[in-house]
Design a protein around this motif. Structure first.
Motif, PDB file in Angstrom:
ATOM      1  N   ALA A   1     -66.501  -2.479  27.628  1.00  0.00           N
ATOM      2  CA  ALA A   1     -66.142  -2.250  26.218  1.00  0.00           C
ATOM      3  C   ALA A   1     -65.240  -3.420  25.851  1.00  0.00           C
ATOM      4  CB  ALA A   1     -65.404  -0.925  26.057  1.00  0.00           C
ATOM      5  N   ASP A   2     -64.279  -3.174  24.973  1.00  0.00           N
ATOM      6  CA  ASP A   2     -63.278  -4.216  24.736  1.00  0.00           C
ATOM      7  C   ASP A   2     -62.187  -4.009  25.793  1.00  0.00           C
ATOM      8  OD1 ASP A   2     -62.487  -1.784  23.680  1.00  0.00           O
ATOM      9  OD2 ASP A   2     -61.215  -2.678  22.146  1.00  0.00           O
ATOM     10  N   LEU A   3     -62.609  -4.115  27.034  1.00  0.00           N
ATOM     11  CA  LEU A   3     -61.731  -3.777  28.157  1.00  0.00           C
ATOM     12  C   LEU A   3     -61.054  -5.054  28.672  1.00  0.00           C
ATOM     13  CD1 LEU A   3     -60.859  -1.468  29.981  1.00  0.00           C
ATOM     14  CD2 LEU A   3     -62.788  -1.949  31.442  1.00  0.00           C
ATOM     15  N   THR A   4     -59.776  -5.148  28.395  1.00  0.00           N
ATOM     16  CA  THR A   4     -59.052  -6.379  28.700  1.00  0.00           C
ATOM     17  C   THR A   4     -58.699  -6.463  30.184  1.00  0.00           C
ATOM     18  OG1 THR A   4     -58.080  -6.082  26.541  1.00  0.00           O
ATOM     19  CG2 THR A   4     -57.103  -7.782  27.914  1.00  0.00           C
TER      20      THR A   4
ATOM     21  N   GLY B   1     -53.049   0.809  25.080  1.00  0.00           N
ATOM     22  CA  GLY B   1     -54.015  -0.272  25.257  1.00  0.00           C
ATOM     23  C   GLY B   1     -53.354  -1.478  25.895  1.00  0.00           C
ATOM     24  N   ALA B   2     -54.150  -2.523  26.085  1.00  0.00           N
ATOM     25  CA  ALA B   2     -53.646  -3.725  26.736  1.00  0.00           C
ATOM     26  C   ALA B   2     -52.603  -4.427  25.868  1.00  0.00           C
ATOM     27  CB  ALA B   2     -54.801  -4.663  27.024  1.00  0.00           C
ATOM     28  N   THR B   3     -52.728  -4.286  24.546  1.00  0.00           N
ATOM     29  CA  THR B   3     -51.774  -4.961  23.657  1.00  0.00           C
ATOM     30  C   THR B   3     -50.391  -4.330  23.807  1.00  0.00           C
ATOM     31  OG1 THR B   3     -53.562  -5.475  22.163  1.00  0.00           O
ATOM     32  CG2 THR B   3     -51.358  -5.558  21.240  1.00  0.00           C
ATOM     33  N   GLU B   4     -50.362  -3.008  23.833  1.00  0.00           N
ATOM     34  CA  GLU B   4     -49.074  -2.341  24.035  1.00  0.00           C
ATOM     35  C   GLU B   4     -48.506  -2.746  25.399  1.00  0.00           C
ATOM     36  OE1 GLU B   4     -49.162   1.916  24.235  1.00  0.00           O
ATOM     37  OE2 GLU B   4     -46.990   2.044  24.268  1.00  0.00           O
TER      38      GLU B   4
ATOM     39  N   GLU C   1     -57.058   4.435  17.914  1.00  0.00           N
ATOM     40  CA  GLU C   1     -58.137   3.478  18.129  1.00  0.00           C
ATOM     41  C   GLU C   1     -57.998   2.330  17.126  1.00  0.00           C
ATOM     42  OE1 GLU C   1     -61.994   4.521  16.483  1.00  0.00           O
ATOM     43  OE2 GLU C   1     -61.274   6.575  16.380  1.00  0.00           O
ATOM     44  N   ASN C   2     -58.638   1.210  17.473  1.00  0.00           N
ATOM     45  CA  ASN C   2     -58.522   0.021  16.646  1.00  0.00           C
ATOM     46  C   ASN C   2     -58.845   0.280  15.179  1.00  0.00           C
ATOM     47  OD1 ASN C   2     -57.637  -1.777  18.472  1.00  0.00           O
ATOM     48  ND2 ASN C   2     -59.637  -2.632  18.980  1.00  0.00           N
ATOM     49  N   HIS C   3     -59.893   1.059  14.946  1.00  0.00           N
ATOM     50  CA  HIS C   3     -60.332   1.252  13.567  1.00  0.00           C
ATOM     51  C   HIS C   3     -59.216   1.863  12.711  1.00  0.00           C
ATOM     52  CE1 HIS C   3     -63.138   1.700  10.323  1.00  0.00           C
ATOM     53  NE2 HIS C   3     -62.760   2.954  10.191  1.00  0.00           N
TER      54      HIS C   3
ATOM     55  N   PHE D   1     -51.099  -5.283  15.503  1.00  0.00           N
ATOM     56  CA  PHE D   1     -51.292  -6.209  16.616  1.00  0.00           C
ATOM     57  C   PHE D   1     -52.637  -5.878  17.256  1.00  0.00           C
ATOM     58  CE2 PHE D   1     -46.707  -6.576  16.235  1.00  0.00           C
ATOM     59  CZ  PHE D   1     -46.560  -7.951  16.357  1.00  0.00           C
ATOM     60  N   MET D   2     -53.505  -6.869  17.292  1.00  0.00           N
ATOM     61  CA  MET D   2     -54.871  -6.600  17.719  1.00  0.00           C
ATOM     62  C   MET D   2     -55.380  -7.833  18.451  1.00  0.00           C
ATOM     63  SD  MET D   2     -57.807  -5.622  15.042  1.00  0.00           S
ATOM     64  CE  MET D   2     -59.185  -4.608  15.454  1.00  0.00           C
ATOM     65  N   GLU D   3     -56.452  -7.634  19.197  1.00  0.00           N
ATOM     66  CA  GLU D   3     -56.981  -8.778  19.947  1.00  0.00           C
ATOM     67  C   GLU D   3     -57.847  -9.651  19.042  1.00  0.00           C
ATOM     68  OE1 GLU D   3     -56.714  -6.776  24.315  1.00  0.00           O
ATOM     69  OE2 GLU D   3     -58.322  -6.202  22.965  1.00  0.00           O
ATOM     70  N   SER D   4     -57.712 -10.981  19.251  1.00  0.00           N
ATOM     71  CA  SER D   4     -58.260 -11.908  18.264  1.00  0.00           C
ATOM     72  C   SER D   4     -59.756 -11.741  18.000  1.00  0.00           C
ATOM     73  CB  SER D   4     -57.958 -13.345  18.674  1.00  0.00           C
ATOM     74  OG  SER D   4     -58.386 -13.549  19.993  1.00  0.00           O
TER      75      SER D   4
HETATM   76  N1  GLU Z   1     -58.671  -4.190  24.678  1.00  0.00           N
HETATM   77  C1  GLU Z   1     -57.585  -3.282  24.780  1.00  0.00           C
HETATM   78  C2  GLU Z   1     -57.594  -2.596  26.136  1.00  0.00           C
HETATM   79  O1  GLU Z   1     -58.386  -2.943  26.965  1.00  0.00           O
HETATM   80  C3  GLU Z   1     -57.608  -2.261  23.685  1.00  0.00           C
HETATM   81  C4  GLU Z   1     -57.202  -2.831  22.358  1.00  0.00           C
HETATM   82  C5  GLU Z   1     -55.748  -3.260  22.292  1.00  0.00           C
HETATM   83  O2  GLU Z   1     -54.924  -2.817  23.091  1.00  0.00           O
HETATM   84  O3  GLU Z   1     -55.445  -4.052  21.379  1.00  0.00           O
HETATM   85  O4  GLU Z   1     -56.845  -1.727  26.380  1.00  0.00           O
END
Ligand code: GLU
Length: 891
Positions: A472-475, A648-651, A679-681, A695-698
């Motif tokens: 997914a958008d898995l950082t 999430g990864a941003t936090e 969630e992002n949305h 704050f969100m991933e680019s």
């Molecule tokens: N990509 C992040 C994650 O893997 C989720 C989005 C975010 O934290 O901005 O947790």
């Protein structure tokens, strides 16, 4: 008694002989989902009671009958259903293979299952093992194993339930005989006690291995054995993470509340892990029946059976429904559901699970076509992934995973689309593996929970063996990388800010000053002052600037100088404003100074003009903040809140940062939970409403700003990372997946997919490509510093020249007057440093002193020139001098 409410309500009968599963499930509102009504009869253990309960169900007009669970009762029900053409669905383990033609059974066929256990033992290469069984149904499961006897040494022992729950003697006997491998086949209610007693007598050690044949292994508490390092392998038919299983768990939970409400009993949460196979089979049986009923003609009487125990009628649609039950296939809670012509379930799928510290992990699977396939997790690397079955977990986060929009009902992987789904599909084409996509409903990617000591989200799912791969958008983060492995990143990104686009600013009243930064204006002012002062001083020092006021008088009585302070400043101002003045420097030094200033003027004025044009053609905008640092400073004042996706990864990035400002951001998150979104949305919608910076991933920002036209990215990326596919540590398939991913990267497929999902599908490109109207930045000293230095250099040369010129003049004078050089120097400087008076008296030699020339007549006159300091004061110091070349120099 129940009668059908209208033609579309079909009644299904339940025979419950355990006061357990069926009775509780009867409270689930099937009507909403299956358009079925239920009628339940509870059975006692006498045959007559069973018969009358069945007959009473027939009176209700049932179209199908489910249950009972015990074999003795089942015989009677089967024969009634057979004689009345009522489709009969069973879910119990049935080792009595003679079936009447109106009964179907949802549970795995004993013969097939028994062969699977044998294959499992064989796949482990066990040459000797102890086999424990507990009742007759056990025997039907272990018959397959007995075929392995000729290959292996087997110690067979019964775990006798009559032994008041003490299985230790049997276990000890196996240990005494040196067995370290055990196959245990017993009822799920006894399994916990057997395993606990094995632990107590020291049989749960690293060297020992177990195969548990009961398909409900995941429903018991395995916590005590997790850390024993014993290899416990089991089989699982219910996937606790399937959407259907989770829904079922929820509805059982609600039902229990309804059921127990009157008793006010506290009940614990039902998790999908707690769902026993028989419950799942029952639900799948109902689902199958529901699908089968669709095949009935839409007549008013289709759903009503008028057959009774005591009449000759039979249900005229019974055979049709039965035929459909055997024809239909679907994906249920227990995997693919498909019955053969005899109503038996021979084709199904099982997960092979192993107990690890993180819980039960899927290590392989059994499928009717492929047999047992392992997803090996050792050090070896797999040469190919052909025919491997992967469970891939993802979230419904646009554009990575989304539900397909279609008018037709879709099933399986077909239901989903998106960037991540396409990547998995491309990988499967390269590596020829099969995959099943499952969805993580809460969209949690994975966060370490200190309280539970476990990973949540998809990372937790991978660790628990719910899925082999998570995409997914898995950082990829260092913390996650310690728990799981990732493939190489397939997208690169960094944390940035999503915020409302700035509004256009009104032109500034002082916008004419904008082309230069304030510092440059200050330096220009400084340069003007210093150069004007230099000109004034140099004008005084420079002998050539002392000129004869009356050019026709050969020997003037005094000389004058045009560079007063006022004139010096005026001359410089005239130059920089490009207007000129009537003053013209004469000496080398003053001309040098003027030249340097004119050069400075030329460059500065042209630069200003050029930059002013740029300023006038671009619109400036009112940005509340330019980057994260700015945001932190101004957020309070501007009433802007800021947040990120929770867990999430941003936090995690802000939480783990050492940067003081970033720590401050995390503290803010911590103190204001309302700013965090699930969630992002949600974050994007909130940012769109205004006064909220997300704050969100680019790359995700890139996606959103194409659809939410009022939003934009503010500031640069705060870090640099990537999205990867997660899998358990040391997964043997990681290497193959990496290679396949690199191929996709090299042949441009990933970029192509990105373009497809970002720009073309689902409203991509809606906002158009924003014209880059970057505001012209004011020029700073860095841009124009060189011009200042040229001016400084010119003035420095001028200073040198003025001294040379002056020294030459004094030298000449001292020779002429035959006076020591230093006395002349002193006299000259005395005059210059008066710093006032622009008239310089002239001294003449003794022999010419008496001859004065009238400026008017040209006649020589002998006259004492009045002293400028007062006529009465005799000036012994001054010898008026004749300077024949002054007049010439003026030009
Ligand atoms: N990509 C992040 C994650 O893997 C989720 C989005 C975010 O934290 O901005 O947790």
């Amino acid at each position: 008694m129940l009668s059908p409410g209208n033609s579309s309500d079909c009644i299904v009968g339940f025979l419950d002989d355990t006061y357990d599963v069926y009775n509780r499930l009867a409270f689930i509102n099937y009507t909403a989902k299956y358009n079925l009504k239920h009628s339940v009869r509870t059975l006692s253990n006498d045959h007559y009671g069973t018969l009358s309960a069945t007959c009473s169900l027939l009176k209700d007009g049932i179209v199908a009958l489910l249950g009972p669970r015990t074999e003795a009762n089942s015989q009677i029900v089967r024969s009634v259903c057979y004689s009345k053409d009522i489709p009969h669905i069973e879910t119990r383990w049935d080792d009595n293979l003679q079936k009447s033609s109106f009964t179907v059974n949802m549970s795995p066929h004993p013969e097939v299952y028994s062969s699977i256990i044998a294959a499992l033992v064989r796949s482990k290469g066990w040459k000797s093992f102890a086999l424990f069984y507990d009742d007759r149904s056990s025997l039907s499961r272990i018959t397959g194993l007995l075929k392995v006897v000729w290959e292996s040494t087997i110690f067979i022992k019964r775990l006798d339930p009559k032994n008041s729950g003490n299985y230790r003697p049997a276990l000890k006997e196996a240990r005494k005989n040196g067995y370290t491998r055990f196959v245990i086949d017993c009822d799920i209610d006894r399994l916990s006690a057997v395993l606990m007693q094995a632990l107590q007598i020291g049989l749960m050690v690293r060297e020992n291995s177990y195969i548990i044949t009961n398909l409900d292994l995941q429903t018991i508490n395995l916590e005590p054995y997790k850390y024993s390092e014993t290899n416990i392998t089991g089989l699982r038919m219910v996937n606790p993470d399937s959407e259907a299983a989770i829904m079922l768990a929820d509805s059982i939970h609600d039902t229990q509340y309804a059921y127990l409400d009157g008793f006010h009993e506290p009940i614990r949460d039902i998790l999908s892990n707690d769902i026993r196979l028989e419950t799942a089979l029952l639900m799948d049986g109902l689902h199958l029946l529901h699908l089968a009923l669709e095949s009935l003609p839409k007549n008013t009487d289709s759903c009503i059976s008028s057959s009774l125990c005591y009449n000759d009628l039979s249900y005229h649609h019974g055979a049709t429904i039965l035929g459909s039950l055997k024809m239909i296939t679907f994906n249920g809670i227990t995997g693919p559901v498909k019955l053969d012509n005899f109503g038996c379930r021979r084709e199904f799928q099982l997960d092979i699970v192993e107990l690890h510290e993180s819980g039960l992990i899927t290590v392989g699977s059994w499928h009717v076509e492929n047999g047992i396939t392992y997803l090996a997790t050792g050090d070896e690397k797999l040469d190919n992934l052909e025919n491997n079955n992967f469970t891939v977990i993802t979230t419904l986060t646009a554009p990575y995973g989304m539900l397909k929009e279609s008018e037709k009902p879709l099933s399986g992987n077909d239901r989903f689309e998106g960037f991540a789904i396409d990547i998995i599909h491309e990988l499967s084409l390269i590596e020829k593996f099969n995959y099943t996509i499952i969805i993580r409903e809460d969209k949690a990617n994975g966060d370490w929970n200190n309280a539970t000591g476990q990973w949540s989200g998809m990372i937790g799912d991978v660790l628990k063996g719910v899925a082999h791969l998570a995409i997914a958008d898995l950082t990829i983060t260092s913390e996650r990388k310690e728990a799981v492995d990732f493939t190489t990143p397939f997208l690169n990104l960094g944390v940035s800010i999503l915020y409302r686009k700035p509004t256009k600013a009104l032109p500034n009243f002082f916008s004419f000053a904008a082309p230069f930064a304030v510092e440059v204006w200050m330096w220009i002012g400084g340069a003007y002052f210093v150069t004007s002062m230099s000109l004034f001083i140099m004008g005084r020092l420079c002998p050539s600037e002392w000129t004869n006021p009356y050019p026709c008088v050969e020997n003037p009585e005094y000389l004058i100088n045009q560079f007063s302070m006022k004139n010096s400043f005026w001359f410089m101002l005239g130059s920089i404003l490009q207007q000129g003045s009537e003053i013209a420097p004469i000496g080398y030094a003053t001309r040098m100074t003027a030249g340097a200033w004119w050069f400075f003027t030329l460059i500065m004025v042209s630069t200003y003009t050029a930059n002013l044009a740029a300023f006038l053609t671009t619109e400036s905008s009112d940005r509340p903040f330019n980057d994260v640092y700015d945001l932190i400073k101004k957020a309070d004042k501007l009433g802007i809140k800021y947040g990120a996706k929770a867990k999430g990864a941003t936090e995690a990035f802000f939480r783990g940062s050492r940067n003081d400002e970033f720590k401050q951001v995390y503290n803010y998150f911590d103190a204001h939970p309302d700013v965090m979104v699930k969630e992002n949305h949600d974050g994007v919608v909130r940012a769109d409403k205004g006064h909220y910076a997300f704050f969100m991933e680019s790359v995700s920002i890139e996606y959103e700003v194409q659809r939410f036209c009022r939003l934009t990215q503010v500031g640069e990326m705060l870090d640099d990372k990537g999205y990867g596919i997660a899998m358990i540590k040391n997964a043997t398939y990681r290497h193959r997946l990496n290679t396949a991913l690199l191929k996709l990267q090299e042949n441009g497929k990933i970029m192509e997919l990105k373009r497809k999902w970002w720009e073309e599908r689902r409203g991509g490109g809606q906002c158009g490509t924003e014209r880059k109207t970057d505001e012209a930045p004011p020029l700073t000293l860095k841009h124009v510093g060189g011009v200042f230095w040229v001016t400084v250099g010119g003035t420095a040369v001028a200073i040198l020249l003025v001294f040379l010129e002056m020294l030459a003049y004094i030298l000449k004078k001292s020779v002429r007057h035959k006076k020591p050089f230093w006395i002349e120097v002193r006299e000259e400087f005395k005059f210059y440093f008066k710093c006032r008076g622009l008239v310089k008296p002239v001294r003449y030699l003794e022999h010419t002193a008496n001859e004065s020339r009238s400026p008017m007549t040209g006649e020589n006159r002998i006259e004492q020139l009045p002293d400028k300091r007062g006529s009465e004061q005799k000036d012994e110091d001054i010898n008026y001098e004749f300077l024949p070349d002054i007049a010439n120099m003026k030009s």
